[in-house]
Design an enzyme around this catalytic site. Structure first.
Site, short mmCIF file in Angstrom:
data_model
loop_
_atom_site.label_atom_id
_atom_site.label_comp_id
_atom_site.label_asym_id
_atom_site.label_seq_id
_atom_site.Cartn_x
_atom_site.Cartn_y
_atom_site.Cartn_z
CG ASP A 93 -2.10 1.12 1.07
OD1 ASP A 93 -2.70 1.70 0.35
OD2 ASP A 93 -2.74 1.40 2.33
CG HIS A 94 -0.38 5.05 0.40
ND1 HIS A 94 -1.18 6.12 -1.13
CD2 HIS A 94 -1.19 4.46 0.75
CE1 HIS A 94 -2.12 5.69 -0.35
NE2 HIS A 94 -2.24 5.52 0.64
CG ASP A 115 0.63 8.20 -3.45
OD1 ASP A 115 0.97 8.15 -4.62
OD2 ASP A 115 0.48 7.84 -2.45
CG HIS A 189 -5.67 8.22 3.47
ND1 HIS A 189 -5.12 9.02 2.38
CD2 HIS A 189 -5.70 6.62 3.13
CE1 HIS A 189 -4.93 7.73 1.31
NE2 HIS A 189 -4.96 6.24 1.61
CB ALA A 234 -13.23 3.52 1.29
CB SER A 235 -12.85 4.26 7.26
OG SER A 235 -11.88 3.23 7.24
CG ASN A 275 -7.15 0.95 -0.72
OD1 ASN A 275 -7.43 -0.25 -1.09
ND2 ASN A 275 -6.04 1.50 -0.67
CG ASP A 277 -5.22 0.88 8.30
OD1 ASP A 277 -5.72 0.00 8.75
OD2 ASP A 277 -4.76 1.01 8.28
CB SER A 278 -9.32 4.49 9.55
OG SER A 278 -8.19 5.32 8.97
#
Ligand code: G3H
Ligand code: 13P
Ligand code: ZN
Length: 330
Positions: A93-94, A115, A189, A234-235, A275, A277-278
């Site tokens: 990722d990134h 990225d 993010h 996208a959280s 994606n 994560d949060s």
């Protein structure tokens, strides 16, 4: 040199082709430790969903790239042991340099993100092209990025986002040869995706963020039809987790995410990878805080990491079934 194929992993090519045809998105969940990996695999096995396991630079520093790769290899076997073999992609990722992407490819990753969104357009093209040439020689898929998301992307942080310019996407995809493209249409993010002054408030006083720029997404789809698009940041920042965290001593202020109905709409479009994560961090933190508050004498890590893992699994199942639509697609 270790090939991901010998580890039972797959690249993202077939997954994205199927997701595009079936109008759903593949979950891309970040992982840094065993409990997160277990929750992801349990959720994917129970819902029969393919999955992308993502490793950020921060995760590499925290947990060590070698351990994470062995964990991903173990995840493939763990799924089988749980009774259903799901396709597993191990994705960087990134990635921020050719050297990092190469190191991951050489070590068994099946997919990498380069990225270059913080560089000039021409530098982004040149760097991405270089990564694609190396990756494709090893049948590894590559995600590029055009447009900048606000918030923190590993060490890189941007105060303001720059929406992806649809007029650049065709040229970028043709020049670089990337397999998928991350775009910026208003996501960002972290758990504070919008400032309160950017939002309105609903009847309950909850912050309602501005809608995503679906007009930009549609224009991109028109220019590169059938090409896999990726949504970072996208959280949805479920308010029940925020409330639990704050109830038990936390201090999360003005946390707001992307409403799930907008993600459902994106998943039915050319967006093939979403994606998250949060939301997982919030789910784990809420569960741990609740145990600590209710059982102050508890000091066995399994007694708080276990509930955190269970909560995480329920979150991932919900995302897969009700938001991304990838259940039953493994
Ligand atoms: O893009 C950001 C991901 O949530 C990874 O975050 O760099 O803190 O591991 P991290
Ligand atoms: P969130 O912070 O919205 O979960 O985004 C994660 C992400 O984009 C990882 O690359
Ligand atoms: Zn991201």
């Amino acid at each position: 040199m270790i090939s991901y194929k010998d580890l039972g992993l797959v690249n993202s090519k077939d997954l994205f082709r199927n997701a595009m045809a079936g109008k759903y998105a593949i979950p891309a969940f970040n992982f840094n430790n065993m409990e997160q990996m277990q929750a992801i695999i349990q959720a994917c096995v129970e819902t029969k969903s393919p999955v992308i396991l993502q490793v950020s630079s921060g995760a590499r520093k925290y947990a060590n790239q070698t351990l994470l790769r062995y964990m991903a290899q173990g995840a493939v076997e763990y799924a089988k042991e749980l009774g259903f073999s799901v396709p597993v992609v191990l994705h960087l990722d990134h990635g921020d340099s050719f050297e990092l992407c190469k190191s991951c490819i050489d070590f068994g990753f099946s997919s990498v993100m380069i990225d270059g969104s913080h560089f000039s357009y021409d530098e982004n093209v040149a760097l991405t092209r270089k990564v694609v040439e190396y990756a494709h020689a090893h049948d590894v898929t590559v995600e590029g990025e055009l447009g900048v998301l606000a918030g923190v992307e590993d060490e890189v942080s941007a105060e303001h986002h720059t929406y992806t310019r649809p007029e650049e996407v065709e040229d970028f995809v043709n020049k670089t040869g990337v397999d998928s493209l991350a775009i910026s249409i208003g996501t960002s993010h972290g758990a504070n995706k919008f400032k309160p002054e950017q939002c309105s408030r609903n009847a309950e006083g909850v912050l309602v963020p501005p809608p995503l720029r679906f007009d930009i997404l549609e224009e991109i789809e028109r220019r590169i039809p059938g090409f896999a698009i990726v949504l970072h940041g996208a959280s949805s920042v479920p308010q029940e987790y925020v409330a639990t965290i704050n109830k038990y001593g936390g201090a999360l202020k003005d946390a707001v995410g992307i409403p799930e109905e907008q993600l459902r709409r994106a998943a039915a479009s050319a967006v093939c990878k979403i994606n998250i994560d949060s939301d997982g961090r919030l789910a784990m933190t809420a569960a741990v805080r609740e145990v600590f508050a209710n059982k102050p004498g508890e000091f066995d890590p399994r007694k708080y990491l276990g509930p955190a893992r269970d909560s995480l699994k329920e979150l991932y199942k919900h995302k897969i079934v009700n938001v991304l639509g990838s259940a039953g697609k493994a």
